[in-house]
Enzyme design. Structure first.
Site, PDB file in Angstrom:
ATOM      1  N   ALA A  60      36.843  -4.184  18.178  1.00  0.00           N
ATOM      2  CA  ALA A  60      37.611  -3.776  18.881  1.00  0.00           C
ATOM      3  C   ALA A  60      36.966  -2.987  19.398  1.00  0.00           C
ATOM      4  O   ALA A  60      34.938  -2.906  19.488  1.00  0.00           O
ATOM      5  CB  ALA A  60      37.833  -3.256  17.686  1.00  0.00           C
ATOM      6  N   ASP A  61      37.511  -2.800  21.014  1.00  0.00           N
ATOM      7  CA  ASP A  61      36.305  -1.633  21.173  1.00  0.00           C
ATOM      8  C   ASP A  61      36.700  -0.305  21.375  1.00  0.00           C
ATOM      9  O   ASP A  61      38.329  -0.308  22.093  1.00  0.00           O
ATOM     10  CB  ASP A  61      35.703  -1.905  21.909  1.00  0.00           C
ATOM     11  CG  ASP A  61      34.706  -1.749  23.172  1.00  0.00           C
ATOM     12  OD1 ASP A  61      34.016  -1.529  22.419  1.00  0.00           O
ATOM     13  OD2 ASP A  61      34.965  -1.475  24.853  1.00  0.00           O
TER      14      ASP A  61
END
Lengths: 288, 288
Positions: free
Chosen positions: B137-138
């Site tokens: 995830a970012d």
């Protein structure tokens, strides 16, 4: 709010080589420690944060602060701003006000009565001394058609409630908070009371399947909660979006609570100033 | 979202007598235990909840599930749906994609590259075996004028960022999630990849004082966070409302993650069916 799903299917040969890591930019964590300020926290390590340094919160330190609620979630929320030594004294007030009142009036009256009941019980506590602050709260979940939703009474009813929340668009969560502080003047006993009601709209994901609702119900997470779900836990998988404050849905809108605490403590002291005849001097001073 | 403050000042004589408690209504907690289902949790006691009983999550139990992120917040969010034995393998991918791309493209590409880097590293791990699932995830915070906000690099810059967030209306938080699963077919190695980007609008309380911002900065809670605040902690006192998913702002939109996991695991198995020449039979079966 907007969610976009993208689909890919790739083969091993598609994998791109990761770029060579370059020197990381200087980070705020990496600034040289200043002996006058606390050491910067280490990444990944458990980080004891310095407390929020606000005059009102400092004033409460070491004095009796009561949360008139047994909810561990509310206690946890208060602890985030450093109110960790809160006494838990659940109110004896029975939540039996007529539901014919508007949800707003109902929840506000309930929170206020909870605070008053604990105030009355504790104000003359000889062994512990009078409390400096009492915080009470009440949370209700209101369906799209305006009904106040209770805690589910059976597994079957629990599934019905969740299906209804999923299928009827948005519902609303109201939390009322009542903060009380005894007036500081010994000559004229009484209290200051500040209250607020906060509203958050919640929309379940309409594509949640009956199977997922059933799996959620079986976890029992929502069994003891009005509306039948806990948004801060697994219940999050049912919720597409909220409009408003998150911790209001959990049961205590922290931003509002902090404002009420500041107001009620100030007013309990103002009354003292009034008693001492210093009110005119105080009014001339400008706040920074 | 709506908050109403009410002011009262009362004297001792104003306190109303609390009504006599009546018999409490039968509660869901109080229903007789069914030997086939887990015992109802006791109020107030720590309550180990049964896990979410979903076929995909059950399938992952005991298999390598990797979170390609060192964020303890993301790990905590995954644990709420029972993914407690997740391996933490932060991606070696340097977050250095050009910020000239749209925020949406930037965050999606970064999450995807993070997943790919860990996949490439772990797919031939002989001692642990290949992973069943990789989650990357970012999260980025985007100002009202469209700039991607970094982590603050100094206390002074930290205060500037928070003042700007307070004074410019809403800002937006985007989290991209990339889930990867190796195809089950041994004959044609490769992977399935599913991604999504979720957007949440956040509005700071415009009445927050500079003093409160400074007190918040001094706690260092926001020092290592893009945008300079943690909404799940003390940072909550700065936020008036959000529009969207809450855990998306924390760093991992759980509802979206669960959907991606279900899709990517299904697709990694479909490929297997295709390899075995069973695709026609499978297509005739209807899903329940």
């Amino acid at each position: 709010m907007n969610s976009t799903d993208l689909q890919h299917q790739c083969r091993m040969s598609d994998i791109k080589k990761a770029p060579v890591p370059s020197e990381p930019p200087p980070s705020y964590d990496a600034t040289p420690p200043n002996p006058a300020s606390p050491a910067p926290p280490k990444k990944g390590a458990p980080r004891p944060l310095p407390p929020l340094d606000l005059p009102t919160l400092n004033l409460l330190r070491g004095r009796r602060t009561i949360l008139a609620s047994a909810s561990p979630r509310r206690k946890h929320i208060l602890a985030t701003i450093g109110l960790t030594n809160v006494e838990i004294i659940p109110s004896s007030f029975e939540e039996n006000l007529p539901k014919s009142a508007s949800p707003f009036e109902y929840v506000l009256a309930t929170a206020t009565e909870k605070a008053l009941a604990v105030y009355k019980q504790e104000i003359n506590n000889e062994s512990k001394g009078e409390p400096a602050l009492i915080i009470a709260a009440d949370t209700i979940v209101v369906s799209n058609s305006g009904d106040i939703l209770e805690k589910p009474r059976s597994e079957g009813q629990h599934i019905m409630i969740l299906k209804s929340l999923r299928d009827t668009g948005i519902h609303r969560v109201y939390t009322a908070v009542a903060c009380m502080a005894p007036l500081e003047s010994a000559r004229d006993p009484g209290y200051a009371l500040e209250t607020a009601v906060e509203e958050t709209a919640v929309k379940f994901d309409p594509s949640v399947t009956d199977e997922l609702l059933l799996a959620y119900v079986k976890t029992r997470e929502g069994a003891d909660k009005a509306g039948g779900y806990g948004i801060q836990g697994m219940g999050s998988i049912l919720v597409e979006k909220i409009d408003g404050s998150f911790d209001n849905v959990v049961g205590l809108p922290l931003r509002v609570v902090l404002k009420l605490i500041e107001k009620v403590i100030e007013r309990s002291q103002d009354a003292d100033v009034l008693e001492s005849g210093l009110i005119e001097e105080e009014e001339d001073e400008e706040e920074e």
